[in-house]
Design a protein around this motif. Structure first.
Motif, mmCIF file in Angstrom:
data_model
loop_
_atom_site.group_PDB
_atom_site.id
_atom_site.type_symbol
_atom_site.label_atom_id
_atom_site.label_comp_id
_atom_site.label_asym_id
_atom_site.label_seq_id
_atom_site.Cartn_x
_atom_site.Cartn_y
_atom_site.Cartn_z
ATOM 1 N N CYS A 124 0.881 -1.170 0.002
ATOM 2 C CA CYS A 124 0.017 0.018 0.138
ATOM 3 C C CYS A 124 0.936 1.290 0.019
ATOM 4 O O CYS A 124 1.918 1.303 0.719
ATOM 5 C CB CYS A 124 -0.970 -0.143 1.152
ATOM 6 N N GLY A 125 0.634 2.197 -0.935
ATOM 7 C CA GLY A 125 1.322 3.499 -1.097
ATOM 8 C C GLY A 125 0.472 4.550 -0.230
ATOM 9 O O GLY A 125 -0.621 4.342 0.373
ATOM 10 N N ASP A 126 0.531 5.856 -0.853
ATOM 11 C CA ASP A 126 -0.404 6.901 -0.355
ATOM 12 C C ASP A 126 -1.663 6.862 -0.835
ATOM 13 O O ASP A 126 -2.753 6.878 -0.256
ATOM 14 C CB ASP A 126 0.382 8.174 -0.700
ATOM 15 N N HIS A 127 -1.726 6.613 -2.292
ATOM 16 C CA HIS A 127 -2.914 6.608 -2.826
ATOM 17 C C HIS A 127 -3.315 5.566 -3.787
ATOM 18 O O HIS A 127 -3.817 5.447 -4.671
ATOM 19 C CB HIS A 127 -3.160 8.105 -3.775
ATOM 20 N N HIS A 128 -2.242 4.564 -3.721
ATOM 21 C CA HIS A 128 -2.281 3.291 -4.595
ATOM 22 C C HIS A 128 -2.107 2.012 -3.836
ATOM 23 O O HIS A 128 -1.389 2.182 -2.742
ATOM 24 C CB HIS A 128 -1.685 3.430 -5.869
ATOM 25 N N GLY A 142 -6.214 2.140 -7.340
ATOM 26 C CA GLY A 142 -5.978 3.557 -6.739
ATOM 27 C C GLY A 142 -5.555 4.891 -7.763
ATOM 28 O O GLY A 142 -6.105 4.455 -8.955
ATOM 29 N N GLU A 143 -5.011 5.783 -7.238
ATOM 30 C CA GLU A 143 -4.595 6.641 -8.407
ATOM 31 C C GLU A 143 -3.462 6.563 -9.308
ATOM 32 O O GLU A 143 -2.414 5.583 -8.818
ATOM 33 C CB GLU A 143 -4.230 8.027 -7.580
ATOM 34 N N ASN A 144 -3.346 7.367 -10.524
ATOM 35 C CA ASN A 144 -2.277 6.942 -11.202
ATOM 36 C C ASN A 144 -1.511 8.307 -11.726
ATOM 37 O O ASN A 144 -1.028 8.401 -12.784
ATOM 38 C CB ASN A 144 -2.793 6.108 -12.547
ATOM 39 N N SER A 145 -1.440 9.394 -10.658
ATOM 40 C CA SER A 145 -1.079 10.840 -11.149
ATOM 41 C C SER A 145 0.429 10.724 -11.744
ATOM 42 O O SER A 145 0.833 11.501 -12.333
ATOM 43 C CB SER A 145 -0.916 11.366 -9.763
ATOM 44 N N HIS A 146 1.307 9.578 -11.025
ATOM 45 C CA HIS A 146 2.585 9.638 -11.482
ATOM 46 C C HIS A 146 2.758 8.394 -12.427
ATOM 47 O O HIS A 146 4.109 8.199 -12.325
ATOM 48 C CB HIS A 146 3.456 9.757 -10.345
ATOM 49 N N GLY A 147 1.968 7.742 -12.457
ATOM 50 C CA GLY A 147 2.179 6.212 -13.214
ATOM 51 C C GLY A 147 2.466 5.235 -12.377
ATOM 52 O O GLY A 147 3.006 4.026 -12.801
ATOM 53 N N GLN A 148 2.126 5.476 -10.994
ATOM 54 C CA GLN A 148 2.295 4.281 -9.879
ATOM 55 C C GLN A 148 1.522 3.244 -10.102
ATOM 56 O O GLN A 148 1.899 2.171 -9.385
ATOM 57 C CB GLN A 148 2.056 5.071 -8.530
ATOM 58 N N GLY A 178 5.588 2.543 -2.491
ATOM 59 C CA GLY A 178 5.939 3.875 -1.663
ATOM 60 C C GLY A 178 4.867 4.781 -1.645
ATOM 61 O O GLY A 178 3.669 4.658 -2.037
ATOM 62 N N GLY A 179 5.501 6.204 -1.607
ATOM 63 C CA GLY A 179 4.231 7.239 -1.692
ATOM 64 C C GLY A 179 3.867 7.109 -2.848
ATOM 65 O O GLY A 179 2.415 6.891 -2.876
ATOM 66 N N ASP A 180 4.490 7.475 -3.862
ATOM 67 C CA ASP A 180 3.719 7.295 -5.160
ATOM 68 C C ASP A 180 4.354 6.509 -6.558
ATOM 69 O O ASP A 180 4.535 6.853 -7.396
ATOM 70 C CB ASP A 180 3.498 8.754 -5.759
ATOM 71 N N HIS A 181 5.293 5.487 -5.708
ATOM 72 C CA HIS A 181 6.088 4.655 -6.770
ATOM 73 C C HIS A 181 6.144 3.328 -6.058
ATOM 74 O O HIS A 181 5.460 2.903 -5.016
ATOM 75 C CB HIS A 181 7.534 5.113 -6.725
ATOM 76 N N SER A 182 6.294 2.403 -7.175
ATOM 77 C CA SER A 182 6.193 1.023 -7.074
ATOM 78 C C SER A 182 7.216 0.105 -7.508
ATOM 79 O O SER A 182 8.102 0.666 -8.262
ATOM 80 C CB SER A 182 4.857 0.548 -7.784
ATOM 81 N N PHE A 183 7.399 -1.098 -6.846
ATOM 82 C CA PHE A 183 8.630 -1.783 -7.136
ATOM 83 C C PHE A 183 8.211 -3.340 -6.918
ATOM 84 O O PHE A 183 7.224 -3.539 -6.163
ATOM 85 C CB PHE A 183 10.041 -1.817 -6.131
#
Length: 990
Positions: A124-128, A142-148, A178-183
């Motif tokens: 779980c990130g901030d919004h995804h 969730g959200e995809n504002s930065h491509g997360q 992460g906040g707005d990133h994924s791994f």
């Protein structure tokens, strides 16, 4: 035991009564609830705890909520095994694999889009959020504002789970948000990241956001075993305990003795040699655990005590957390949790007890233990079928199976190493194939589910293992199953994107010999079966589309074997059924030519025409895939291919070049390529094949003579090459190219004294030093001597400045006068050879090549290897006259023991070597032996009845037919034969 420190919260999170909270040094507290904590998580808004499968959450104070909430148990009918808190809510994993999402008001509901999916990990990130399923698929929402979400740039986000299709086939070990990133992390330690990258938190060397999963190449080979994402930074842990961090370093959370951002993964030097066992990232701080010493280190933001070191400041280097002696001595650290402004340690007593949480589970893979269960019969067939469906329907599961874990070799997976244990694969599939029920069920799942699901644009090398595993499985099947699955696999291979195909070809080049030969046999058998059906008069239009798939794969593997110098031979690819198909075509052509009237009367001609067109269409699809043709089949195709008509050249024997050049300029490309050449001489205007062969013989003798000034020659005048400086019009090389192509099209052996380099260049094969040696042995051997020179000297008393054909040339224009040294001698020789055979003749050769391909279909030319192409055009000098004698047939009143025939062979044996060659020219129109050898010359001898004793023997070159008068004695026969071969060819006189 649960230890925690950081921002102020309600006493003990209300997990125990206030007086049961133990207070240690540096603000560290610990609790031992009666019902042990199995898992917990802390995000920006909530902390959540799992005890006995039940979830309790507590709202944390924040900008929007200025005081701690009370611990609240969620009333759920499910047993929960994992909780992950994010920016606003939380995600819960139910025992059995379902997922619940909790909103700000702590209401939980099932996540849509994961029906019938068994989830094994959540993040779980901030919004995804993210989920990993048992069959290795990643889902996001969730959200995809930065491509997360990793879906695509224009995807708006989604409240329901969406499949990250680009990761299909990658065998994953872990996910992290992460906040707005994924791994995600693969089983072989490959790290993929995407989403926000403003501080370099993706580790890709820049600050550009990524909207699709992207490999962090700098972590390849680092044996990464876990990964954790913070607000805007990331940490990875390698096997052996090395920690890498990257991204935002403003609070010191990277541990690099600085507060700078890092755009590439960088080792946390202060932890070097500590053998870290866990790493976890909070919003702006990082925790690591060293199991051997039972120490925890922290670094980053400490303004609310979340570092646990007694100081309320930021730290840019790892510093030990001040845990109590009891925690160190009596408990073993199971899990570190870093939240927004909090840190937690979940421990259990040694030896383990009920408090130990359920370990993170991995994706389902096929192993020897599972196969043993299937074969033992200890489980119901229904359960076995379910396992088979799970494993063999998922490329991720298969790609994660049979890894070569010895010496951690699977961590070396790259374009050079696939990471598979080939021996394990072989023994496993051998066991499975012995059970008919198992193999039948596997075939069904592979055919109906796995193959249709394969991604044509896979991410990462691990996704390609399935293309190595399936051939080994398929080749153990029965014929019908094998052919169907082989075709489906071929289709999927051919759909791969070019980059993936290159990696797969690299893997093929490194396969063990047995596997490589098995791969060839698999596609060869399928090809031979379909070709055999055509040759057996089966006009199935479906074959016309199916067959090229198999042959394309064979051609690809063949080229791989050639490039990699593998021991597998060219003959392993040849399909002899092609010869049968060519024989069928020849028979049809002969029947239509010789029996056209009868066929019309019986109504059979249309059926033959249809069969001819069908077979010819199949062959046309295959000629661009020549690995399956032996030389005989290639030559047979050239000889028997259908022409659309003829185009004429009307020439004077005294002006062959002038007349042919003037007319060839005007012939359209289509006629040159698709029409047969007819030659008429103005002296007699007879239309015979003799004229054509005579024309090619004479025109090439004239063109390649030193007097033509078109070419340069080696010292002994036996071989020619293109000039660096022109002495004749450039157009002549264009027309020379057309003539060479016409000779090739019309099956004529000509005088073309060029090194193999010419034929390599036509086929886009790079010439080598060996080719230069063939042309200029003195120069070539001198260059070879330079390469072989064994004494250790730095400078070799030579420079990169050479003289070729009277022109001084700098082989390295960027450094005039550059000296040749021991370290650059290979480069010097390469540049020397390249200049002579390529650069110095580039302009002239391109004109020749342009002319050649105006008259020759490139696909037909590419049927041949360079050596074969030279043999077709130039022939060879392997004159085996005994074979000529053995293959000769006699017609009319002649027979082997006829007195004239006996005399003829006695005379022939007495001829000199040059006279025998002249006889071959007289008989066939060729001075040299065709590429297929003397056995390809089928001489026929018949009596010449209308003659006087002054008549000379005559020959019909297109049929290798010798018409021999019945002379009174052997002496007359010898005299007339020598006169004929010295002064005549065919039916016309000089």
């Amino acid at each position: 035991m649960l230890c925690f420190w950081g921002a102020q919260v309600r006493e003990g999170f209300e997990l125990v009564k206030p007086d049961q909270v133990r207070h240690g040094n540096s603000g560290i507290q610990s609790v031992c609830p009666r019902t042990a904590v199995q898992d917990m998580s802390a995000g920006r808004s909530f902390a959540g705890f799992i005890r006995d499968g039940k979830v309790s959450v507590l709202r944390l104070r924040s900008e929007d909520y200025n005081h701690d909430g009370k611990l609240k148990q969620l009333q759920l009918k499910y047993k929960i095994i994992q909780i992950v808190c994010g920016g606003d809510g939380a995600v819960l994993l139910v025992d059995g694999g379902n997922v619940l999402i909790m909103d700000k008001s702590t209401v939980c509901k099932p996540l849509k889009g994961l029906e019938n999916r068994q989830v094994i990990q959540i993040a779980c990130g901030d919004h995804h959020s993210m989920a990993l399923t048992k069959d290795g698929q990643v889902f996001v929402w969730g959200e995809n504002s930065h491509g997360q979400l990793g879906l695509r740039k224009d995807h708006p986000g989604s409240p329901s789970a969406q499949h990250v299709q680009s990761l299909s086939g990658v065998p994953l070990a872990q996910i992290s948000a992460g906040g707005d990133h994924s791994f995600v992390l693969s089983l072989s330690g490959v790290v993929f990241g995407w989403g926000k990258n403003s501080a370099g938190q993706l580790g890709l060397g820049d600050t550009t956001d990524r909207h699709i999963p992207t490999v962090v190449n700098s972590l390849n080979g680092k044996k990464t075993v876990s990964i954790s994402c913070g607000g805007e930074h990331t940490a990875t842990l390698s096997k052996g305990g090395t920690v890498f961090t990257f991204g935002s370093g403003g609070s010191g959370q990277l541990g690099h003795k600085s507060f700078r951002d890092e755009h590439h993964p960088r080792v946390v030097a202060e932890l070097w040699g500590s053998e870290v066992s866990q790493v976890t990232c909070g919003r702006h701080h990082t925790l690591v655990s060293v199991a051997s010493s039972k120490l925890i280190y922290s670094f980053g933001c400490g303004t609310q005590g979340q570092l646990g070191n007694g100081e309320i400041i930021n730290k840019s280097v790892p510093y030990p957390v001040d845990l109590s002696t009891e925690c160190n001595d009596e408990y073993t650290i199971e899990k570190l949790i870093a939240g927004e402004n909090h840190s937690f340690v979940l421990s259990f007593k040694e030896p383990g007890n009920e408090s130990k949480p359920i370990p993170s589970r991995g994706i389902l893979t096929l192993d020897d233990r599972m196969i043993g269960r299937w074969l033992s019969g200890s489980e119901p067939w229904k359960i076995i079928k379910k396992d088979i469906n799970k494993v063999f329907s998922s490329a991720s599961s298969l790609n994660g199976s049979f890894l070569k874990t010895s010496c951690d070799q699977h961590y070396q997976t790259s374009v050079d190493h696939c990471g598979l244990d080939f021996d394990l694969v072989k023994t496993s599939f051998a066991k499975i194939s012995k059970n008919e029920s198992l193999i039948s069920e596997i075939v069904k799942v592979v055919q109906q589910t796995l193959l249709p699901s394969l991604n044509p644009n896979p991410v990462g090398e691990e996704s390609l293992r399935v293309y190595l595993l399936l051939p080994e499985l398929i080749r153990r099947l029965k014929k019908q199953q094998r052919t169907e699955l082989t075709e489906a696999l071929a289709s999927k291979i051919l759909q791969l994107d070019p980059d993936s195909l290159k990696v797969l070809e690299k893997y093929w080049s490194r396969l063990p010999d047995g596997w490589l030969k098995g791969l060839v046999k698999l596609f060869k058998k399928a090809s031979a079966y379909l070709i055999g059906r055509i040759a057996a008069d089966t006009m199935n239009l479906d074959i016309q589309t199916r067959l090229p798939k198999f042959v394309q794969i064979l051609q690809m593997v063949y080229q791989v074997c050639c490039s990699a110098n593998r021991s597998i031979t060219k003959s392993d690819f040849i399909i002899n059924e092609i010869n049968d198909l060519l024989d069928v075509l020849q028979t049809i052509n002969d029947d239509m030519l010789n029996n056209r009237v009868m066929l019309h009367l019986t109504g059979q001609i249309q059926a033959l025409i249809d069969q001819q067109n069908f077979s010819d269409a199949v062959l046309k699809n295959l000629i661009s895939l020549p690995c399956i043709f032996n030389l005989e089949a290639k030559c047979s195709y050239m000889k028997n291919r259908a022409w659309k008509g003829c185009f004429p050249l009307t020439l004077r024997r005294t002006a062959l070049l002038e007349d042919s050049f003037s007319q060839l300029r005007m012939v359209p490309q289509q006629q040159l390529q698709e029409f047969c050449l007819s030659v008429f001489y103005t002296e007699d205007m007879k239309r015979t094949d003799v004229n054509k062969r005579d024309f090619f013989h004479n025109v090439f003798e004239e063109l390649c003579a030193p007097e033509s000034l078109m070419f340069m020659y080696n010292d002994n005048q036996t071989m020619s090459w293109f000039p660096a400086q022109l002495s004749v019009e450039k157009e002549k090389y264009f027309l020379f190219g057309i003539l060479c192509a016409l000779a090739f099209n019309n099956n004529s052996v000509v005088h073309l004294p060029f090194p193999l380099a010419l034929f390599k260049k036509l086929l886009n094969v790079k010439p080598s030093l060996k080719d230069l040696i063939e042309f200029d042995s003195v120069l070539g051997k001198s260059l070879q001597y330079i390469l072989n020179y064994s004494e250790e000297v730095e400078e070799m008393e030579m420079i990169y400045t050479i003289v070729w054909q009277g022109i001084e040339v700098e082989l390295d224009p960027a450094e005039p006068g550059k000296k040749v040294t021991n370290s650059n001698r290979e480069d010097f020789v390469d540049k020397y050879v390249d200049h002579i055979l390529n650069k110095s003749v580039e302009e002239v050769f391109e004109e020749f090549k342009r002319g050649f391909f105006k008259a020759c279909d490139r696909c037909i030319l590419e049927m041949f290897e360079p050596e074969e192409l030279r043999g077709v055009l130039v022939g060879n000098e392997e004159y085996d006259w005994d074979i000529l004698k053995q293959n000769t047939t006699y017609e009319g009143s002649f027979y082997a023991e006829h007195p004239t025939i006996i005399s003829f062979w006695e005379v022939f044996d007495e001829l000199t070597s040059n006279e025998k060659k002249a006889f071959l020219l007289f008989l066939t129109g060729f001075e040299k032996v065709p590429i297929l050898g003397m056995s390809a010359v089928k001489m026929r001898v018949r009596p010449l009845f209308i003659f006087t004793q002054d008549h000379l023997p005559e020959a019909l070159t297109c049929h290798a037919l010798l018409e021999l008068p019945v002379y009174q004695n052997k002496e007359t026969l010898k005299t007339k034969l020598i006169e004929a071969i010295n002064h005549k060819r065919g039916f016309w006189e000089e």
